[in-house]
Design an enzyme around this catalytic site. Structure first.
Site, PDB file in Angstrom:
ATOM      1  N   HIS A 259     -37.742 -57.548  36.422  1.00 39.02           N
ATOM      2  CA  HIS A 259     -38.182 -56.147  36.032  1.00 39.02           C
ATOM      3  C   HIS A 259     -39.776 -55.856  35.897  1.00 39.02           C
ATOM      4  CE1 HIS A 259     -38.616 -52.375  33.391  1.00 39.02           C
ATOM      5  NE2 HIS A 259     -37.218 -52.382  33.875  1.00 39.02           N
ATOM      6  N   GLU A 317     -29.543 -53.315  34.716  1.00 41.92           N
ATOM      7  CA  GLU A 317     -28.538 -53.194  35.629  1.00 41.92           C
ATOM      8  C   GLU A 317     -27.307 -53.991  35.675  1.00 41.92           C
ATOM      9  OE1 GLU A 317     -29.377 -50.774  38.736  1.00 41.92           O
ATOM     10  OE2 GLU A 317     -31.198 -50.262  37.829  1.00 41.92           O
TER      11      GLU A 317
HETATM   12  C1  LIG Z   1     -37.030 -55.300  39.630  1.00 40.77           C
HETATM   13  C2  LIG Z   1     -37.963 -55.858  40.654  1.00 40.77           C
HETATM   14  C3  LIG Z   1     -38.106 -55.039  41.884  1.00 40.77           C
HETATM   15  C4  LIG Z   1     -39.367 -56.060  39.938  1.00 40.77           C
HETATM   16  O1  LIG Z   1     -40.142 -56.462  41.158  1.00 40.77           O
HETATM   17  P1  LIG Z   1     -41.569 -57.178  40.814  1.00 40.77           P
HETATM   18  O2  LIG Z   1     -42.247 -56.846  39.379  1.00 40.77           O
HETATM   19  O3  LIG Z   1     -42.521 -56.375  41.812  1.00 40.77           O
HETATM   20  O4  LIG Z   1     -41.352 -58.473  40.956  1.00 40.77           O
HETATM   21  P2  LIG Z   1     -42.096 -59.461  41.880  1.00 40.77           P
HETATM   22  O5  LIG Z   1     -41.495 -58.889  43.191  1.00 40.77           O
HETATM   23  O6  LIG Z   1     -43.704 -59.455  41.833  1.00 40.77           O
HETATM   24  O7  LIG Z   1     -41.415 -60.725  41.821  1.00 40.77           O
HETATM   25  C5  LIG Z   1     -42.265 -62.144  41.682  1.00 40.77           C
HETATM   26  C6  LIG Z   1     -41.315 -62.923  42.330  1.00 40.77           C
HETATM   27  O8  LIG Z   1     -40.185 -63.310  41.802  1.00 40.77           O
HETATM   28  C7  LIG Z   1     -39.176 -63.048  42.934  1.00 40.77           C
HETATM   29  N1  LIG Z   1     -38.022 -62.225  42.457  1.00 40.77           N
HETATM   30  C8  LIG Z   1     -38.009 -61.065  41.681  1.00 40.77           C
HETATM   31  N2  LIG Z   1     -36.800 -60.492  41.397  1.00 40.77           N
HETATM   32  C9  LIG Z   1     -35.928 -61.341  41.896  1.00 40.77           C
HETATM   33  C10 LIG Z   1     -34.743 -61.731  41.939  1.00 40.77           C
HETATM   34  N3  LIG Z   1     -33.844 -60.695  41.398  1.00 40.77           N
HETATM   35  N4  LIG Z   1     -34.081 -62.416  42.624  1.00 40.77           N
HETATM   36  C11 LIG Z   1     -34.625 -63.321  43.167  1.00 40.77           C
HETATM   37  N5  LIG Z   1     -36.213 -63.531  43.277  1.00 40.77           N
HETATM   38  C12 LIG Z   1     -36.830 -62.542  42.502  1.00 40.77           C
HETATM   39  C13 LIG Z   1     -39.820 -62.144  43.989  1.00 40.77           C
HETATM   40  O9  LIG Z   1     -39.603 -62.248  45.310  1.00 40.77           O
HETATM   41  C14 LIG Z   1     -41.348 -62.814  43.722  1.00 40.77           C
HETATM   42  O10 LIG Z   1     -41.341 -64.071  44.543  1.00 40.77           O
HETATM   43  P3  LIG Z   1     -42.628 -64.868  44.918  1.00 40.77           P
HETATM   44  O11 LIG Z   1     -43.593 -64.774  43.996  1.00 40.77           O
HETATM   45  O12 LIG Z   1     -42.224 -66.236  45.743  1.00 40.77           O
HETATM   46  O13 LIG Z   1     -43.067 -63.853  46.306  1.00 40.77           O
HETATM   47  C15 LIG Z   1     -37.239 -57.093  41.237  1.00 40.77           C
HETATM   48  O14 LIG Z   1     -37.141 -58.091  40.313  1.00 40.77           O
HETATM   49  C16 LIG Z   1     -35.904 -57.093  42.048  1.00 40.77           C
HETATM   50  O15 LIG Z   1     -35.853 -56.436  43.115  1.00 40.77           O
HETATM   51  N6  LIG Z   1     -34.882 -57.057  41.322  1.00 40.77           N
HETATM   52  C17 LIG Z   1     -33.634 -57.161  41.829  1.00 40.77           C
HETATM   53  C18 LIG Z   1     -33.168 -55.783  41.977  1.00 40.77           C
HETATM   54  C19 LIG Z   1     -32.716 -55.054  40.759  1.00 40.77           C
HETATM   55  O16 LIG Z   1     -32.158 -55.744  39.669  1.00 40.77           O
HETATM   56  N7  LIG Z   1     -33.237 -53.641  40.266  1.00 40.77           N
HETATM   57  C20 LIG Z   1     -32.890 -53.198  39.264  1.00 40.77           C
HETATM   58  C21 LIG Z   1     -34.312 -53.183  38.199  1.00 40.77           C
HETATM   59  S1  LIG Z   1     -33.806 -52.377  36.786  1.00 40.77           S
END
Ligand SMILES: CC(C)(COP(=O)(O)OP(=O)(O)OC[C@H]1O[C@@H](n2cnc3c(N)ncnc32)[C@H](O)[C@@H]1OP(=O)(O)O)[C@@H](O)C(=O)NCCC(=O)NCCS
Length: 395
Positions: A259, A317
């Site tokens: 998140h 979610e």
């Molecule tokens: C919600 C979300 C977009 C947040 O993104 P964010 O704050 O930008 O998090 P980041 O992209 O900075 O993530 C940090 C690291 O964790 C990883 N990561 C984040 N969420 C992950 C997940 N659900 N599964 C695997 N790896 C994940 C990223 O790839 C990143 O890896 P890196 O540092 O090696 O590049 C992201 O966690 C995600 O896409 N989750 C899955 C989709 C989801 O459940 N969406 C509903 C949200 S309520």
């Protein structure tokens, strides 16, 4: 070099307005570090499990719980759609548009009722949105729409209009818990949209139609469906570890985890997990719930192993999908049902913005060219450039 890097970070944060405080609110407080969500003064855990959705909406809009059934009764009287809305939904069903598009199209027809005041429009909107979703869902699936029933509460009537059956007390409690849990969440994108529109002095219907458009985006309203697809694909807890490892190693994201704001467990996940457990337990089959629970714990362990220090935890979610699926809703209905709830928060924010009585009008920093000359820009080797040759520009 350092300056360029800092500039890039500044611009990327500014593009998303990360950390910018753009409003003061009494409606909800999100603490991502402590995993706390307070809605109108109540911890989400307390409000979600006890209030009816009408009570939550009243609390957000007017600052106190209702003392009589007048608000609930008034909403119940406003559920039917104007004929124009039914025609539009029938056309939308023939074109098989996405349910969120149908909701956006038909939400605007609330203006046909002619309500002038914010309060009247707000009540018309909150009452009509579940009817829009249910009518459209049935038309899309080749079934006749069902008239709303004024003797049922907001949540019960929504399930009734979708399925044609009066839902059990447990199902209603499950849905109300969901609707209360996601009704408001700080200055998320759709809420900000509603506030910006309300701040211009435009009407509430416009604010809510705009917010529906913002919620529809996959980066916001999300896709709770995929979280559940992952659980279904797995089928059994034994396969979970190798399956999830492969996914992470292939660079895929595990749906339902991580998140932008919460760096600990999203408090809404626990509220929804408890509601899902109650529902599946009463239904006498905990198999899917137990599988989801196992997938959750294995996922959290593996995410810590592969992404140490990123603090990736279960988000809202994951259990939304499980709970709404348990209520018999298909995944295409998850985001529209989210909108049915969040409309209560959007309207409360629109009211709050009206009281702030100031147009939201931030500034941009110009980084484009400054030294173009008309004669140079329109001249090519062969003369004036044609429109087709011109660089596209954003209008
Ligand atoms: C919600 C979300 C977009 C947040 O993104 P964010 O704050 O930008 O998090 P980041 O992209 O900075 O993530 C940090 C690291 O964790 C990883 N990561 C984040 N969420 C992950 C997940 N659900 N599964 C695997 N790896 C994940 C990223 O790839 C990143 O890896 P890196 O540092 O090696 O590049 C992201 O966690 C995600 O896409 N989750 C899955 C989709 C989801 O459940 N969406 C509903 C949200 S309520």
């Amino acid at each position: 070099m350092l300056t360029a890097l800092m500039q890039a970070l500044y611009v990327s944060a500014m593009n998303g307005l990360d950390g910018v405080i753009a409003a003061e609110t009494n409606l909800s407080m999100v603490d991502g570090e402590r995993g706390e969500l307070v809605i109108a003064g109540f911890a989400v855990e307390e409000l979600a499990a006890n209030a009816t959705f009408e009570e939550t909406a009243h609390l957000l809009w007017y600052g106190a719980l209702p003392e009589t059934s007048a608000f609930r009764d008034d909403l119940a009287r406003r559920r039917s759609l104007p004929p124009g809305a039914l025609d539009l939904l029938a056309a939308a069903a023939r074109a098989k548009v996405d349910t969120m598009d149908a909701l956006r199209i038909a939400a605007g027809t609330v203006s046909l009722r002619g309500a002038k005041s914010d309060d009247e429009q707000a009540r018309d909107l909150l009452a009509a949105l579940p009817t829009v979703v249910a009518v459209y869902w049935r038309l899309l699936n080749g079934r006749d729409p069902i008239e709303p029933r004024a003797d049922l509460g907001h949540a019960a009537n929504y399930l009734y209009m979708l399925t044609g059956a009066v839902p059990s007390v447990e199902a209603v409690r499950g849905l109300e818990t969901y609707l209360n849990t996601v009704v408001d969440h700080g200055l998320n994108a759709s809420t900000f949209t509603a506030r910006v529109i309300a701040s211009t002095g435009s009407d509430l219907v416009s604010a809510i139609v705009g917010a529906i458009g913002a919620l529809k985006g996959p980066l916001h309203g999300g896709a709770p469906g995929p979280a559940l697809d992952m659980v279904f694909e797995l089928g059994s807890a034994e396969r979970a570890e190798s399956y999830l490892r492969k996914k992470i190693e292939a660079g895929e994201k595990l749906m339902g985890f991580g998140h932008r704001v919460y760096k600990v467990r999203d408090p809404r996940a626990d509220v929804l997990a408890a509601a899902a457990e109650r529902m599946f337990r009463r239904g006498g089959d905990l198999a899917l719930y137990d599988l989801a629970r196992a997938v959750e714990w294995i996922s959290i362990r593996l995410l810590e192993e592969y992404k140490p220090g990123r603090r990736l935890q279960t988000n809202v979610e994951f259990y939304t999908a499980l709970l709404l699926h348990g209520l018999g809703l298909e995944s295409a209905l998850f985001t529209p049902t989210f909108a049915v709830s969040r409309a209560g928060g959007w309207i409360a924010h629109a009211f709050e913005q009206r009281r702030a009585d100031r147009i939201i009008r931030p500034q941009s920093r110009y980084v484009g060219a400054r030294d173009r000359r008309w004669a140079d820009a329109t001249r090519t080797a062969s003369g004036r450039i044609t429109e087709a040759e011109a660089e596209p520009c954003s209008r």
